[in-house]
Write a protein that holds these residues in place. Structure first.
Motif, mmCIF file in Angstrom:
data_model
loop_
_atom_site.group_PDB
_atom_site.id
_atom_site.type_symbol
_atom_site.label_atom_id
_atom_site.label_comp_id
_atom_site.label_asym_id
_atom_site.label_seq_id
_atom_site.Cartn_x
_atom_site.Cartn_y
_atom_site.Cartn_z
ATOM 1 N N GLU A 24 -64.131 25.487 1.907
ATOM 2 C CA GLU A 24 -63.285 26.331 1.901
ATOM 3 C C GLU A 24 -63.763 27.613 1.189
ATOM 4 O OE1 GLU A 24 -58.950 25.435 0.946
ATOM 5 O OE2 GLU A 24 -59.529 23.720 2.062
ATOM 6 N N VAL A 25 -64.079 27.243 -0.057
ATOM 7 C CA VAL A 25 -64.618 28.470 -0.991
ATOM 8 C C VAL A 25 -65.713 29.037 -0.476
ATOM 9 C CG1 VAL A 25 -65.830 28.582 -3.214
ATOM 10 C CG2 VAL A 25 -63.822 27.313 -3.128
ATOM 11 N N LEU A 26 -66.878 28.394 0.255
ATOM 12 C CA LEU A 26 -67.925 28.741 0.813
ATOM 13 C C LEU A 26 -67.674 29.752 2.028
ATOM 14 C CD1 LEU A 26 -70.444 25.885 0.655
ATOM 15 C CD2 LEU A 26 -70.735 28.058 -0.640
ATOM 16 N N GLU A 27 -66.375 29.385 2.777
ATOM 17 C CA GLU A 27 -66.070 30.199 3.871
ATOM 18 C C GLU A 27 -65.453 31.596 3.329
ATOM 19 O OE1 GLU A 27 -63.502 28.474 6.566
ATOM 20 O OE2 GLU A 27 -64.766 26.559 6.643
ATOM 21 N N GLU A 28 -64.796 31.610 2.248
ATOM 22 C CA GLU A 28 -64.300 32.686 1.718
ATOM 23 C C GLU A 28 -65.122 33.609 1.108
ATOM 24 O OE1 GLU A 28 -61.245 35.098 0.777
ATOM 25 O OE2 GLU A 28 -61.085 33.450 1.878
ATOM 26 N N CYS A 29 -66.507 32.957 0.535
ATOM 27 C CA CYS A 29 -67.597 33.761 -0.108
ATOM 28 C C CYS A 29 -68.192 34.376 1.169
ATOM 29 C CB CYS A 29 -68.567 32.831 -0.716
ATOM 30 S SG CYS A 29 -68.000 32.046 -2.178
ATOM 31 N N ARG A 30 -68.310 33.750 2.202
ATOM 32 C CA ARG A 30 -69.066 34.535 3.435
ATOM 33 C C ARG A 30 -68.224 35.766 3.805
ATOM 34 N NH1 ARG A 30 -69.404 29.098 5.489
ATOM 35 N NH2 ARG A 30 -71.310 28.375 4.722
ATOM 36 N N SER A 31 -66.820 35.629 3.868
ATOM 37 C CA SER A 31 -65.980 36.510 4.185
ATOM 38 C C SER A 31 -65.920 37.952 3.186
ATOM 39 C CB SER A 31 -64.605 36.078 4.447
ATOM 40 O OG SER A 31 -64.011 36.171 3.305
ATOM 41 N N ILE A 32 -66.358 37.814 2.293
ATOM 42 C CA ILE A 32 -66.250 38.742 1.181
ATOM 43 C C ILE A 32 -67.153 39.756 1.232
ATOM 44 C CG2 ILE A 32 -66.526 39.032 -1.456
ATOM 45 C CD1 ILE A 32 -64.817 36.674 -1.760
ATOM 46 N N PRO A 33 -68.400 39.728 1.291
ATOM 47 C CA PRO A 33 -69.487 38.574 1.149
ATOM 48 C C PRO A 33 -69.901 38.620 -0.203
ATOM 49 C CG PRO A 33 -70.566 40.600 2.051
ATOM 50 C CD PRO A 33 -69.165 40.915 1.956
ATOM 51 N N LEU A 34 -70.061 37.085 -0.634
ATOM 52 C CA LEU A 34 -70.611 36.748 -1.982
ATOM 53 C C LEU A 34 -71.598 35.765 -1.707
ATOM 54 C CD1 LEU A 34 -69.656 37.048 -5.103
ATOM 55 C CD2 LEU A 34 -68.582 35.052 -4.816
ATOM 56 N N SER A 35 -72.858 36.029 -2.384
ATOM 57 C CA SER A 35 -73.709 35.173 -2.170
ATOM 58 C C SER A 35 -73.651 33.667 -3.125
ATOM 59 C CB SER A 35 -75.384 35.727 -2.775
ATOM 60 O OG SER A 35 -75.071 35.734 -4.010
ATOM 61 N N THR A 36 -74.525 32.693 -2.668
ATOM 62 C CA THR A 36 -74.288 31.413 -2.996
ATOM 63 C C THR A 36 -74.904 31.448 -4.626
ATOM 64 O OG1 THR A 36 -74.794 30.400 -1.036
ATOM 65 C CG2 THR A 36 -74.945 29.023 -2.948
ATOM 66 N N GLU A 37 -75.869 32.388 -4.823
ATOM 67 C CA GLU A 37 -76.345 32.670 -6.233
ATOM 68 C C GLU A 37 -75.135 33.156 -7.255
ATOM 69 O OE1 GLU A 37 -77.906 33.575 -3.435
ATOM 70 O OE2 GLU A 37 -79.384 31.983 -3.390
ATOM 71 N N GLU A 38 -74.378 34.311 -6.623
ATOM 72 C CA GLU A 38 -73.318 34.685 -7.522
ATOM 73 C C GLU A 38 -72.349 33.715 -7.519
ATOM 74 O OE1 GLU A 38 -73.135 39.431 -6.001
ATOM 75 O OE2 GLU A 38 -72.913 37.963 -4.445
ATOM 76 N N LEU A 39 -72.056 32.937 -6.720
ATOM 77 C CA LEU A 39 -70.885 31.969 -6.915
ATOM 78 C C LEU A 39 -71.304 31.102 -7.822
ATOM 79 C CD1 LEU A 39 -68.530 30.432 -5.960
ATOM 80 C CD2 LEU A 39 -69.569 29.227 -4.349
ATOM 81 N N VAL A 40 -72.437 30.477 -7.938
ATOM 82 C CA VAL A 40 -72.956 29.694 -8.782
ATOM 83 C C VAL A 40 -72.843 30.328 -10.173
ATOM 84 C CG1 VAL A 40 -74.938 28.470 -9.938
ATOM 85 C CG2 VAL A 40 -74.311 28.236 -7.467
ATOM 86 N N GLU A 41 -73.123 31.518 -10.461
ATOM 87 C CA GLU A 41 -73.141 32.237 -11.767
ATOM 88 C C GLU A 41 -71.793 32.244 -12.129
ATOM 89 O OE1 GLU A 41 -75.429 33.278 -13.962
ATOM 90 O OE2 GLU A 41 -76.938 32.061 -12.540
#
Length: 127
Positions: A98-115
């Motif tokens: 769910e979080v990854l889907e939300e990140c795609r819609s923002i968009p927010l990269s996986t690296e930014e999410l990890v940070e």
């Protein structure tokens, strides 16, 4: 144990009971060995059929989450900690999706999410 039923839900009553008890067990709210209300008592408390509560308890027993002892009642299972861990990991996996889907819609990269996660973890450590 607090079970809330919705008559307007598309989900059957017995599945609502199963889902809520399962969640309480997997989240650690109901510890191994904790007694559950008797089938009759739960039916009375929820103002539903004994058959419905029996069906819910049977499903939870088949999943290995509760044990029923004739003449004593039903209890949260203590023998399946690995199963409970696997179920909790599955729930976590669903939340991450769910979080990854939300990140795609923002968009927010996986690296930014990890940070962001690392930053939040540090904040939690300092509290």
């Amino acid at each position: 144990m607090n079970i809330l039923l919705s008559q307007s839900s598309g989900e059957s009553i017995y599945l609502q009971i199963v889902r809520q008890i399962r969640a309480s067990i997997l989240q650690g709210e109901l510890a191994p060995g904790t007694p559950l209300p008797s089938i009759r008592q739960l039916a009375k408390d929820l103002q539903i059929s004994v058959i419905t509560t029996k069906r819910a308890y049977n499903e939870l027993e088949q999943e290995g989450l509760i044990d029923s002892v004739v003449g004593k009642g039903s209890f949260v299972s203590g023998g399946s900690q690995e199963f409970i861990r696997e179920q909790r990991l599955k729930m976590l996996e669903d939340k991450i999706r769910e979080v990854l889907e939300e990140c795609r819609s923002i968009p927010l990269s996986t690296e930014e999410l990890v940070e962001w996660i690392k930053l939040l973890e540090k904040e939690g450590d300092s509290k």
